[in-house]
Design a protein around this motif. Sequence first.
Motif, PDB file in Angstrom:
ATOM      1  N   TRP A 151       0.859  -1.170   0.128  1.00 50.07           N
ATOM      2  CA  TRP A 151       0.016   0.126   0.214  1.00 50.07           C
ATOM      3  C   TRP A 151       0.936   1.258  -0.035  1.00 50.07           C
ATOM      4  O   TRP A 151       1.955   1.360   0.773  1.00 50.07           O
ATOM      5  CB  TRP A 151      -0.965  -0.113   1.216  1.00 50.07           C
ATOM      6  N   ASN A 153       1.366   5.600  -1.418  1.00 51.26           N
ATOM      7  CA  ASN A 153       1.095   6.841  -2.407  1.00 51.26           C
ATOM      8  C   ASN A 153       1.907   6.707  -3.638  1.00 51.26           C
ATOM      9  O   ASN A 153       2.487   5.806  -3.875  1.00 51.26           O
ATOM     10  CB  ASN A 153       1.086   8.100  -1.589  1.00 51.26           C
ATOM     11  N   ASN A 154       1.640   7.814  -4.652  1.00 51.73           N
ATOM     12  CA  ASN A 154       2.359   7.643  -5.875  1.00 51.73           C
ATOM     13  C   ASN A 154       2.799   9.049  -6.580  1.00 51.73           C
ATOM     14  O   ASN A 154       1.778   9.774  -6.646  1.00 51.73           O
ATOM     15  CB  ASN A 154       1.682   7.190  -6.940  1.00 51.73           C
ATOM     16  N   THR A 162      -3.945  10.401  -2.626  1.00 53.79           N
ATOM     17  CA  THR A 162      -4.506   8.793  -3.054  1.00 53.79           C
ATOM     18  C   THR A 162      -3.683   7.572  -2.508  1.00 53.79           C
ATOM     19  O   THR A 162      -2.520   7.616  -2.635  1.00 53.79           O
ATOM     20  CB  THR A 162      -4.534   9.043  -4.533  1.00 53.79           C
ATOM     21  N   TRP A 164      -2.965   3.740  -2.953  1.00 54.90           N
ATOM     22  CA  TRP A 164      -2.795   2.704  -3.924  1.00 54.90           C
ATOM     23  C   TRP A 164      -2.567   1.498  -3.339  1.00 54.90           C
ATOM     24  O   TRP A 164      -1.648   1.352  -2.275  1.00 54.90           O
ATOM     25  CB  TRP A 164      -1.460   3.262  -4.942  1.00 54.90           C
ATOM     26  N   TRP A 165      -2.945   0.231  -3.973  1.00 54.24           N
ATOM     27  CA  TRP A 165      -2.599  -1.028  -3.417  1.00 54.24           C
ATOM     28  C   TRP A 165      -2.484  -2.024  -4.552  1.00 54.24           C
ATOM     29  O   TRP A 165      -2.994  -1.905  -5.624  1.00 54.24           O
ATOM     30  CB  TRP A 165      -3.512  -1.366  -2.288  1.00 54.24           C
ATOM     31  N   PHE A 174       0.462  -2.905 -10.232  1.00 53.94           N
ATOM     32  CA  PHE A 174      -0.654  -1.785  -9.663  1.00 53.94           C
ATOM     33  C   PHE A 174      -1.855  -1.634 -10.770  1.00 53.94           C
ATOM     34  O   PHE A 174      -1.317  -1.696 -11.826  1.00 53.94           O
ATOM     35  CB  PHE A 174       0.110  -0.561  -9.146  1.00 53.94           C
ATOM     36  N   LEU A 176      -4.988   1.454 -12.005  1.00 55.03           N
ATOM     37  CA  LEU A 176      -5.928   2.612 -11.349  1.00 55.03           C
ATOM     38  C   LEU A 176      -7.315   2.165 -10.623  1.00 55.03           C
ATOM     39  O   LEU A 176      -7.650   2.787  -9.965  1.00 55.03           O
ATOM     40  CB  LEU A 176      -6.331   3.202 -12.578  1.00 55.03           C
ATOM     41  N   ASN A 178      -7.378   0.034  -8.325  1.00 54.14           N
ATOM     42  CA  ASN A 178      -6.872  -0.239  -6.980  1.00 54.14           C
ATOM     43  C   ASN A 178      -6.488   0.944  -6.056  1.00 54.14           C
ATOM     44  O   ASN A 178      -5.238   1.016  -5.861  1.00 54.14           O
ATOM     45  CB  ASN A 178      -5.957  -1.326  -6.838  1.00 54.14           C
ATOM     46  N   THR A 179      -7.308   2.119  -6.150  1.00 59.24           N
ATOM     47  CA  THR A 179      -7.009   3.195  -5.556  1.00 59.24           C
ATOM     48  C   THR A 179      -8.146   3.906  -4.925  1.00 59.24           C
ATOM     49  O   THR A 179      -9.353   3.664  -5.468  1.00 59.24           O
ATOM     50  CB  THR A 179      -6.538   4.400  -6.671  1.00 59.24           C
ATOM     51  N   THR A 180      -7.919   4.585  -3.791  1.00 60.32           N
ATOM     52  CA  THR A 180      -9.013   5.533  -3.246  1.00 60.32           C
ATOM     53  C   THR A 180      -8.392   6.866  -2.766  1.00 60.32           C
ATOM     54  O   THR A 180      -7.139   6.823  -2.318  1.00 60.32           O
ATOM     55  CB  THR A 180      -9.886   4.608  -2.228  1.00 60.32           C
ATOM     56  N   ARG A 181      -9.142   7.724  -2.621  1.00 63.11           N
ATOM     57  CA  ARG A 181      -8.732   9.054  -1.792  1.00 63.11           C
ATOM     58  C   ARG A 181      -8.878   9.010  -0.348  1.00 63.11           C
ATOM     59  O   ARG A 181      -9.930   8.592  -0.097  1.00 63.11           O
ATOM     60  CB  ARG A 181      -9.198  10.377  -2.538  1.00 63.11           C
TER      61      ARG A 181
END
Length: 452
Positions: A151, A153-154, A162, A164-165, A174, A176, A178-181
């Motif tokens: 897990w 950030n990017n 955001t 990322w996992w 990875f 897109l 598999n992301t959440t803010r």
Amino acid sequence: MNSKDFPWLLPESVAVYVENLEVDRLGSRQARGGVSSIGGRNDSPGGIFAMFDDDKAQESIFAVNEGQLYIMPGAGVVEERASAVSLTNNLHMFQRGRYNGRVAHYITQAGTDDSNPSLASNLMVVTDNNTYSQQTSLAPTACVWWQNRLWCNNVNAQDLDTLWWSELGDGLSFSLTNTTRVEPGIGGNIMGFVPLRGPSPQLLVFKEKAIAVLTAFWGSSSSLIPIAADALDFVRSSIRLVSDNVGCIAPESIQFIPGAPGGDIYFLSRDGIRAMSRAADDTISGASIPISDTIRPTIKRINFRYAKRAVSAFFDNKYHIAVPLDGATENSHVLSFDVVNQAWYINTWSAKGFAVAALNETSDFLWMQYNTLTADSAVTGTSTDYHVFKSFTGVLDPGGVPVITREDSRAYSYGDTTRRKLWDHFTLQVRNEGNATAMYTILYNVDQKGSG
């Protein structure tokens, strides 16, 4: 050590300022141990971590220098391990996980670049059998291995709030989807993570000025243990805000110390070192007042513009955090907190990175990558490098200089703090061992600011 309160109000076992001294529960002091080098490089240092290495058949130190990866198993050996990778010259952090069915470490930059906030090292993985690879589209500045996924950030996404996992068991894969803010618009960028135990999987997410908790459920069955085909269930999963005005400003300052008095999770915030406590069911409380409050004058000396470079370690029941003081742009001092005795003291070490490991020794030691060039002797001879030192050993500090100690004692009021005393003389008895040089300064009629 207590530099905040009036010096005449301190108890007998407490001093105003303690530097390069070890203090026991009863207040007796002695000079701390020095350092001994296991080698180094004269390239710019970028952090260290410890991992078992199959080739050496032992736990070893891995070090980033000038964008390359080196291995240091002890006994003065320094070998380049990953020559075809490209890392920046900034501080890097490391997260243990899995890759291709093997134990692995993921290497990420700790914080963004000062001159170019859009620049960070691409995500790199190195396994225990020397396999290494890089993910060219992901550049995290904070990451954690949790529920068999990485897990993070990017920086490359230009959106550091955001989350990322990765795919299951593969921290380089990875997408897109598999992301959440995490609480967009509140608290700034994501700075770090701590996994929590409990009846449901929870991840503590630190932002610059906020803290949140992610509770994760997977797949259409909302299972707690995911399988490869599962996606995050956005209906049952939740993000709960724990604090909207306190956060973490240095990813490497976070330490999880279960059972420690005063809190289990230590980190550097904008007003000092704070701690968070867990209940018996592992639910998390809000952040405490700074546990560094008693050394507030020292905390005010931190150059918070560069404090994101702070690094920490927990060793010998002490939380050690290296920070830049007095306008320094690199870490210049180590603040050490005895979690058992709830006491602070200061060490004059400029640490770039910390690692706790045994290497070829018989027990764990605190290893320190220095961010200053010094001429020190390792097994292979004397060299001017950014050395990696074994801490609290020997009698000399980096560069072969003696360990110089300092103590500003409490004030002695002789029973009445409201009146000045008439006195005739005083006697100071000291004992000097060996050829050490000592200097003593006595202040009398000390005022409320501690000067006389």
